[in-house]
Structures are given as C-alpha cells and as structure tokens.
Design an enzyme around this catalytic site. Sequence first.
Site, PDB file in Angstrom:
ATOM      1  N   PRO A   1       0.400  43.789   3.170  1.00  0.00           N
ATOM      2  CA  PRO A   1       1.676  43.236   2.935  1.00  0.00           C
ATOM      3  C   PRO A   1       2.930  43.065   1.725  1.00  0.00           C
ATOM      4  O   PRO A   1       1.890  42.112   0.794  1.00  0.00           O
ATOM      5  CB  PRO A   1       2.279  42.869   3.874  1.00  0.00           C
ATOM      6  CG  PRO A   1       0.830  42.301   4.744  1.00  0.00           C
ATOM      7  CD  PRO A   1      -0.309  42.413   4.289  1.00  0.00           C
ATOM      8  N   GLU A   2       3.321  43.740   1.082  1.00  0.00           N
ATOM      9  CA  GLU A   2       4.134  43.732  -0.240  1.00  0.00           C
ATOM     10  C   GLU A   2       5.113  42.996   0.199  1.00  0.00           C
ATOM     11  O   GLU A   2       5.419  42.382   1.917  1.00  0.00           O
ATOM     12  CB  GLU A   2       4.642  45.083  -1.368  1.00  0.00           C
ATOM     13  CG  GLU A   2       2.865  45.624  -1.480  1.00  0.00           C
ATOM     14  CD  GLU A   2       2.898  46.709  -2.295  1.00  0.00           C
ATOM     15  OE1 GLU A   2       4.173  46.298  -3.371  1.00  0.00           O
ATOM     16  OE2 GLU A   2       2.265  47.402  -2.067  1.00  0.00           O
TER      17      GLU A   2
END
Length: 296
Positions: free
Chosen positions: A2-3
Amino acid sequence: MPELPEVETVRRGLQPVLEGARLVKVETRRPDLRFPFPERFSERLAGKTVTALGRRAKYLTMHIEGGPVLICHLGMSGSFRVEIGGGTDNPGAFHHERSKSAAHDHVVFDVASPKGERSRIIFNDPRRFGFMLFAEGAPDTHPMLAGLGIEPTGNALDGPLLASLLAGRRSPLKAALLDQRLIAGLGNIYVSEALWRAGLSPLREAGTIAGSGKKAKQQCEGLAEAIRSVIADAIAAGGSSLRDYVQTDGSLGYFQHSFAVYDREGEPCPKPGCSGHIERIVQSGRSTFYCRTCQR
C-alpha cells in the site's frame, strides 16, 4: 505494498472509531509480525485513550494518552477492519474478500467510544510483513520515521523545493523520486503517474530539471504540481486496489480505474494529441510505465 493514498484512506476510515476512544482491551494472537511486539504491548495500551490518529509517509501513528505512540505499518497484505455492534461493515462496490482464517487476525483492539459504544478493530495480515512498534518520544525521532523527507501533500512541495532536492543528482528521475529521504511516501504507482502528467521521462537524469534556466524551473514546478495532484486525486478516490489492499470497511479504492500509464502496457497514450503507446521497462527491479513520445 500500500502506498501513501491507501494508508491515508485507512487512517480516515479508522479515525471516527478510534480518536477519543478508550482501548478497553488489546489482544495479540501471536508473538510477532515482521518484528516482535514491544514488551508489555497489550498492557501498556489497555485502558488508555487514543488522542489522535495520524500518518507519516506510509506509516500510521496512534497517539495514546500519556504515551507511547504506536507506529503501524501495513506491510504487503495488512489491513484493518471495523466491527460495530457485533457485525462487520458492509463491503463497498469494489469488494475484495478477506482471509477467513482466524490465524490471520493477529491483533484485536476492543474500544469504547466516549458515549460508551463498543466496537472492535482487527488487524489482519496473511503475509505478516506489517508491524506495530512503540515510539517513546516524538515519533519523528523513531528509527522508522527519522530521516524521512517532505510529505507530497499540501503546498509545501513546490518547484523551488523540488529543485533543491534534485540538484546534482545523476540517478534516473524516477529513482530520485522514490528516495524516501527526499519525498516521503511516494511509491512506484504514483511516481509513474506523476511523471506522465508532467511529461517527463523516468529515465532522464534527475538533476537536469533542477537548473536555473526558465525551462528547468517550469519542469520542476510542473512535476511538483503533478505529484501533489496525483496523490490528492488518489486519496479522493480511496486509493488503488492492487493485489491485497482493502479499505477498513472491506471495500476497494477505485483510483486504478483512472491510471493513465500504470499497468497499461501497449495501450495508446491517453494524452490528447499524443500518438505514442505506453511501454513497460524495468528500473531497479521494478516496473515503470511511460510514453516515450510525450515524456522527454
């Protein structure tokens, strides 16, 4: 992994339930995730009130009454879900079924709101690359957060600042933007998207847009604006849904439906007037998607 937009989406999903709530009980169902849980982890949290839920780069920070600060990282497959009144929030339009194995529910926070409403927040992580650690002092001094660069949100990241960060750097532009010591939280997907918006090649030498000339200044300003806008658009869309990422209510983000270049190898470039196609190359072992026709 996840960014930043995905982590910010998780923070916003947890905030209404956690901020101001009392941690009635904290249960760990294994001794470790990526790292061992801190000593007396549950004991130090139980009975305390969560005063704020923040985010730094790709890390969640849970501020606890009287300390410490809990630093959480989702790793490759970690996610939170919220159970209220004995039931789980209904999934959104883009549903990604969670693991049904209780072995993947590694941490359970039983919380009570200021009005006495009870709920459970459960951290599920099949691959166990996430972690939870304590920061005893200011979280920015913790080894996981110390040395992180500027956040790519708000107006602080502008052309002159970006130029100062890139000046003299001979690495490819994409590699420089992924350096967390310069800009914190930028990841592979959104760097590819921002470079396309700015019309800049991921292969060019980073320092070439940090000069004092008019063109370089325009390129730096355009890239700074592209970075800020792509992150803001992704947060507004609830993040992206690649592989294991899910929001706190079980729904998926939908920014991936707006990707201009990422994972669109062979497709026509969507930039008006451009006759090029999206290509995929590998930089430092990671996929880069770009249009060589309009990105120079």
